[in-house]
Design a protein around this motif. Structure first.
Motif, PDB file in Angstrom:
ATOM      1  N   ALA A 204       0.861  -1.187   0.000  1.00 15.93           N
ATOM      2  CA  ALA A 204       0.000   0.000   0.000  1.00 15.93           C
ATOM      3  C   ALA A 204       0.896   1.235   0.000  1.00 15.93           C
ATOM      4  CB  ALA A 204      -0.916   0.007   1.221  1.00 15.93           C
ATOM      5  N   LEU A 205       0.644   2.146  -0.938  1.00 14.57           N
ATOM      6  CA  LEU A 205       1.484   3.334  -1.107  1.00 14.57           C
ATOM      7  C   LEU A 205       0.625   4.586  -1.069  1.00 14.57           C
ATOM      8  CD1 LEU A 205       3.482   2.053  -4.211  1.00 14.57           C
ATOM      9  CD2 LEU A 205       4.406   2.197  -1.911  1.00 14.57           C
ATOM     10  N   ASN A 206       1.107   5.604  -0.334  1.00 15.37           N
ATOM     11  CA  ASN A 206       0.507   6.935  -0.470  1.00 15.37           C
ATOM     12  C   ASN A 206       1.625   7.940  -0.726  1.00 15.37           C
ATOM     13  OD1 ASN A 206       1.700   7.391   2.008  1.00 15.37           O
ATOM     14  ND2 ASN A 206      -0.207   7.689   3.130  1.00 15.37           N
ATOM     15  N   ARG A 207       1.384   9.207  -0.480  1.00 14.34           N
ATOM     16  CA  ARG A 207       2.321  10.252  -0.892  1.00 14.34           C
ATOM     17  C   ARG A 207       3.718  10.050  -0.321  1.00 14.34           C
ATOM     18  NH1 ARG A 207       4.228  14.862   1.177  1.00 14.34           N
ATOM     19  NH2 ARG A 207       2.936  14.617   3.045  1.00 14.34           N
ATOM     20  N   ASN A 208       3.828   9.674   0.948  1.00 15.74           N
ATOM     21  CA  ASN A 208       5.163   9.563   1.549  1.00 15.74           C
ATOM     22  C   ASN A 208       5.346   8.299   2.381  1.00 15.74           C
ATOM     23  OD1 ASN A 208       3.495  10.187   3.657  1.00 15.74           O
ATOM     24  ND2 ASN A 208       4.551  12.045   4.271  1.00 15.74           N
ATOM     25  N   SER A 209       4.494   7.288   2.176  1.00 11.58           N
ATOM     26  CA  SER A 209       4.600   6.071   2.982  1.00 11.58           C
ATOM     27  C   SER A 209       4.387   4.824   2.132  1.00 11.58           C
ATOM     28  CB  SER A 209       3.582   6.084   4.124  1.00 11.58           C
ATOM     29  OG  SER A 209       3.774   7.196   4.970  1.00 11.58           O
ATOM     30  N   ARG A 210       4.921   3.711   2.643  1.00 10.07           N
ATOM     31  CA  ARG A 210       4.721   2.403   2.012  1.00 10.07           C
ATOM     32  C   ARG A 210       4.513   1.367   3.106  1.00 10.07           C
ATOM     33  NH1 ARG A 210       9.805   0.401  -0.998  1.00 10.07           N
ATOM     34  NH2 ARG A 210      10.470   0.098   1.158  1.00 10.07           N
ATOM     35  N   ILE A 211       3.481   0.518   2.962  1.00  6.67           N
ATOM     36  CA  ILE A 211       3.192  -0.526   3.927  1.00  6.67           C
ATOM     37  C   ILE A 211       3.249  -1.876   3.217  1.00  6.67           C
ATOM     38  CG2 ILE A 211       1.561  -1.430   5.622  1.00  6.67           C
ATOM     39  CD1 ILE A 211       0.376   1.315   5.885  1.00  6.67           C
ATOM     40  N   ILE A 212       4.011  -2.813   3.798  1.00  9.43           N
ATOM     41  CA  ILE A 212       4.176  -4.149   3.230  1.00  9.43           C
ATOM     42  C   ILE A 212       3.817  -5.180   4.298  1.00  9.43           C
ATOM     43  CG2 ILE A 212       5.820  -5.787   2.233  1.00  9.43           C
ATOM     44  CD1 ILE A 212       7.456  -3.449   1.248  1.00  9.43           C
ATOM     45  N   SER A 213       3.109  -6.237   3.904  1.00  7.77           N
ATOM     46  CA  SER A 213       2.789  -7.321   4.832  1.00  7.77           C
ATOM     47  C   SER A 213       2.667  -8.621   4.051  1.00  7.77           C
ATOM     48  CB  SER A 213       1.487  -7.026   5.584  1.00  7.77           C
ATOM     49  OG  SER A 213       0.392  -7.032   4.684  1.00  7.77           O
ATOM     50  N   ASN A 214       2.424  -9.732   4.781  1.00  8.77           N
ATOM     51  CA  ASN A 214       2.267 -11.026   4.109  1.00  8.77           C
ATOM     52  C   ASN A 214       0.955 -11.112   3.340  1.00  8.77           C
ATOM     53  OD1 ASN A 214       4.698 -11.822   5.177  1.00  8.77           O
ATOM     54  ND2 ASN A 214       3.808 -12.971   6.870  1.00  8.77           N
ATOM     55  N   SER A 215      -0.097 -10.541   3.913  1.00  5.43           N
ATOM     56  CA  SER A 215      -1.417 -10.592   3.297  1.00  5.43           C
ATOM     57  C   SER A 215      -2.180  -9.328   3.651  1.00  5.43           C
ATOM     58  CB  SER A 215      -2.188 -11.830   3.775  1.00  5.43           C
ATOM     59  OG  SER A 215      -3.499 -11.857   3.251  1.00  5.43           O
ATOM     60  N   LEU A 216      -3.074  -8.919   2.744  1.00  2.00           N
ATOM     61  CA  LEU A 216      -3.831  -7.688   2.943  1.00  2.00           C
ATOM     62  C   LEU A 216      -5.296  -7.955   2.609  1.00  2.00           C
ATOM     63  CD1 LEU A 216      -2.790  -4.148   1.717  1.00  2.00           C
ATOM     64  CD2 LEU A 216      -5.085  -4.986   1.320  1.00  2.00           C
ATOM     65  N   ILE A 217      -6.190  -7.528   3.490  1.00  2.00           N
ATOM     66  CA  ILE A 217      -7.633  -7.624   3.253  1.00  2.00           C
ATOM     67  C   ILE A 217      -8.208  -6.211   3.167  1.00  2.00           C
ATOM     68  CG2 ILE A 217      -9.853  -8.436   4.140  1.00  2.00           C
ATOM     69  CD1 ILE A 217      -8.377 -10.618   5.623  1.00  2.00           C
ATOM     70  N   PHE A 218      -8.948  -5.936   2.103  1.00  2.00           N
ATOM     71  CA  PHE A 218      -9.607  -4.646   1.932  1.00  2.00           C
ATOM     72  C   PHE A 218     -11.103  -4.849   2.045  1.00  2.00           C
ATOM     73  CE2 PHE A 218     -11.285  -1.398  -1.259  1.00  2.00           C
ATOM     74  CZ  PHE A 218     -11.394  -0.403  -0.291  1.00  2.00           C
ATOM     75  N   GLN A 219     -11.711  -4.205   3.040  1.00  2.00           N
ATOM     76  CA  GLN A 219     -13.153  -4.243   3.226  1.00  2.00           C
ATOM     77  C   GLN A 219     -13.749  -2.998   2.567  1.00  2.00           C
ATOM     78  OE1 GLN A 219     -13.440  -4.552   7.497  1.00  2.00           O
ATOM     79  NE2 GLN A 219     -13.045  -6.751   7.502  1.00  2.00           N
ATOM     80  N   GLN A 220     -14.392  -3.204   1.440  1.00  2.00           N
ATOM     81  CA  GLN A 220     -14.789  -2.091   0.575  1.00  2.00           C
ATOM     82  C   GLN A 220     -15.743  -1.115   1.257  1.00  2.00           C
ATOM     83  OE1 GLN A 220     -16.574  -3.392  -3.075  1.00  2.00           O
ATOM     84  NE2 GLN A 220     -17.358  -1.366  -3.600  1.00  2.00           N
ATOM     85  N   GLN A 221     -16.785  -1.609   1.914  1.00  2.00           N
ATOM     86  CA  GLN A 221     -17.795  -0.714   2.471  1.00  2.00           C
ATOM     87  C   GLN A 221     -17.287   0.080   3.668  1.00  2.00           C
ATOM     88  OE1 GLN A 221     -20.655  -0.062   0.950  1.00  2.00           O
ATOM     89  NE2 GLN A 221     -19.957  -1.474  -0.643  1.00  2.00           N
ATOM     90  N   SER A 222     -16.474  -0.540   4.531  1.00  2.00           N
ATOM     91  CA  SER A 222     -15.967   0.157   5.716  1.00  2.00           C
ATOM     92  C   SER A 222     -14.679   0.914   5.438  1.00  2.00           C
ATOM     93  CB  SER A 222     -15.740  -0.842   6.853  1.00  2.00           C
ATOM     94  OG  SER A 222     -14.717  -1.770   6.501  1.00  2.00           O
ATOM     95  N   GLY A 223     -14.013   0.616   4.319  1.00  2.00           N
ATOM     96  CA  GLY A 223     -12.747   1.279   4.019  1.00  2.00           C
ATOM     97  C   GLY A 223     -11.600   0.790   4.876  1.00  2.00           C
ATOM     98  N   GLN A 224     -11.730  -0.404   5.432  1.00  2.00           N
ATOM     99  CA  GLN A 224     -10.721  -0.937   6.351  1.00  2.00           C
ATOM    100  C   GLN A 224      -9.701  -1.780   5.603  1.00  2.00           C
ATOM    101  OE1 GLN A 224     -10.080  -0.089   9.560  1.00  2.00           O
ATOM    102  NE2 GLN A 224     -10.987  -1.650  10.844  1.00  2.00           N
ATOM    103  N   LEU A 225      -8.405  -1.540   5.896  1.00  2.00           N
ATOM    104  CA  LEU A 225      -7.317  -2.371   5.405  1.00  2.00           C
ATOM    105  C   LEU A 225      -6.782  -3.178   6.579  1.00  2.00           C
ATOM    106  CD1 LEU A 225      -5.230  -0.004   3.070  1.00  2.00           C
ATOM    107  CD2 LEU A 225      -6.702  -1.895   2.380  1.00  2.00           C
ATOM    108  N   LEU A 226      -6.719  -4.504   6.432  1.00  2.00           N
ATOM    109  CA  LEU A 226      -6.200  -5.385   7.469  1.00  2.00           C
ATOM    110  C   LEU A 226      -4.918  -6.029   6.962  1.00  2.00           C
ATOM    111  CD1 LEU A 226      -9.547  -7.136   8.503  1.00  2.00           C
ATOM    112  CD2 LEU A 226      -8.484  -5.120   9.544  1.00  2.00           C
ATOM    113  N   PHE A 227      -3.813  -5.794   7.671  1.00  2.00           N
ATOM    114  CA  PHE A 227      -2.509  -6.336   7.290  1.00  2.00           C
ATOM    115  C   PHE A 227      -2.194  -7.508   8.208  1.00  2.00           C
ATOM    116  CE2 PHE A 227      -2.575  -1.844   6.247  1.00  2.00           C
ATOM    117  CZ  PHE A 227      -2.093  -1.819   4.951  1.00  2.00           C
ATOM    118  N   SER A 228      -1.924  -8.683   7.615  1.00  2.00           N
ATOM    119  CA  SER A 228      -1.646  -9.880   8.395  1.00  2.00           C
ATOM    120  C   SER A 228      -0.160 -10.212   8.348  1.00  2.00           C
ATOM    121  CB  SER A 228      -2.448 -11.073   7.858  1.00  2.00           C
ATOM    122  OG  SER A 228      -3.837 -10.795   7.921  1.00  2.00           O
ATOM    123  N   GLY A 229       0.327 -10.742   9.491  1.00  2.00           N
ATOM    124  CA  GLY A 229       1.729 -11.108   9.575  1.00  2.00           C
ATOM    125  C   GLY A 229       2.586  -9.898   9.864  1.00  2.00           C
TER     126      GLY A 229
END
Length: 397
Positions: free
Chosen positions: A153-178
């Motif tokens: 996941a990338l934005n203007r000045n950050s990067r997030i890396i994980s083993n697995s990522l879940i995106f919940q469309q309606q709530s806008g929640q990103l869940l990073f596992s591991g």
């Protein structure tokens, strides 16, 4: 192919299949066959010039749409294989994300969509965000997407890396596992420059709508200047540019010359500042500094203890309302009812401000500031033969 809405009922799925079959432009199964060929027509894929899927929620609000310039439909397997798929996700009936990949497989008439090869999920609007990966499993009925191959996941000045990522469309929640790694650049993200701060954590979550972010520990933060920070866990808000570090919190300086131990601490990224109202202590090479509440100005190398500051060394003890330590210049300033006591001589100095400097061996050398200093010295007097006596007199200047 015609535009249509894909419903979640059995009737809708059959209607969806019927529409696909009736709108085919290149049907391999409809071509004339030799009499000797006895193929199973239901297993022959239908080839279409384009694919256009749309789905609405039960209340009629747009949910998502997916298009492709070429697709194949297999009636027996109830699957669609599409090339270069592109789509739009909606939030409150407004476009919120654009999605693209190299291939798409739609299973069970839309119950499951698998995107593969250079997945790009780009948020639209004033706060851009790009989610990437190599494989995305999408369940439209649950409004969830799982990226289980190289999620980023990338934005203007950050990067997030994980083993697995879940995106919940309606709530806008990103869940990073591991194990999760957050890299942050002071200005803009760069694939060629090293980040100024790298934070590693366990499972994490980030709500794109509210900005609330949280991660379980242990939390380890490294800065490119050699400083390190640890905490039990973190909670914060990316819209407000802060993280709350949960106790115990420890901040190590560049060369381990000093270690700051604290309770719950707020890290303000915009000001590059750590602050807390909890008790704090800093271990110096030859002494300790403690107090209640502090502010660490990371950019300017300043640690300010707000209340009840105390500096303890083997040969002296200082108490003051507050004190500021510039660890870049090895300077210490104590202010407000300063009381400095020499252990060996019993000499006491009182002033509104006293400045000090760290010697090469780590000890602190104090010198009074411009304010008037009151000094109290305890002298031992003896008889003419120089013998020690219990009687003593005090001289005050």
């Amino acid at each position: 192919m015609k535009i249509f809405d894909m419903k979640r009922t059995k009737y809708s799925k059959l209607r969806w299949i019927a529409i696909i079959i009736s709108s085919g432009c290149l049907l391999a199964s409809c071509a004339s066959k030799p009499a000797t060929q006895n193929q199973n027509q239901s297993s022959t894929p239908f080839i279409f010039k384009s694919l256009d899927l749309k789905q609405r929620r039960p209340d009629g609000v747009r949910d998502w749409e997916l298009t492709s310039p070429e697709a194949r439909y297999n009636t027996a397997a109830r699957t669609v294989r599409a090339k270069i798929p592109k789509g739009i996700l909606y939030f409150e009936d407004k476009p919120s994300f654009m999605i693209s990949a190299e291939h798409a497989t739609v299973l069970n008439d839309g119950e499951l969509v698998v995107l593969e090869g250079t997945i790009r999920l780009k948020r639209l609007g004033a706060e851009p965000l790009l989610i990437q990966g190599d494989r995305l499993i999408w369940r439209p009925a649950l409004s969830t997407m799982v990226i289980n191959q190289r999620p980023v996941a990338l934005n203007r000045n950050s990067r997030i890396i994980s083993n697995s990522l879940i995106f919940q469309q309606q709530s806008g929640q990103l869940l990073f596992s591991g194990p999760t790694k957050l890299s942050r650049w002071e200005k803009n993200y760069s694939s060629t420059l090293n980040p100024q701060t790298v934070i590693t954590a366990g499972n994490s979550r980030w709500n794109l709508n509210t900005g609330i972010i949280a991660a379980v520990g242990p939390i380890l933060a490294y800065q490119d200047n050699g400083r390190e920070l640890t905490a039990a866990s973190i909670q914060g808000n990316t819209k407000n540019n802060f993280l709350d570090l949960k106790a115990p919190v420890q901040f190590k300086l560049e060369q381990d010359d000093a270690i700051v131990n604290a309770g719950e601490t707020r890290w303000n990224f915009e000001r590059d500042e750590l602050s807390s109202k909890a008790p704090v202590s800093a271990s110096l090479p030859k002494g300790d500094v403690s107090g209640i509440g502090f502010i660490i100005d990371i950019r300017n190398n300043l640690l300010t203890i707000s209340n009840s500051c105390e500096v303890a060394q083997l040969d002296k003890n200082l108490r003051a309302k507050s004190c500021t330590w510039d660890w870049g210049k090895d300077l210490l300033t104590a202010a407000g009812n300063v009381n400095l006591k020499e252990s060996k001589t019993g000499q006491v100095q009182r002033a509104e401000q006293i400045d000090g400097a760290l010697n090469q061996d780590g000890s602190i050398r104090f010198s009074p500031a411009r304010d008037r200093v009151k000094t109290q010295i305890k002298l031992n007097t003896g008889k003419n033969n120089g013998a020690n006596q219990d009687d003593s007199s005090q001289v005050t200047f």
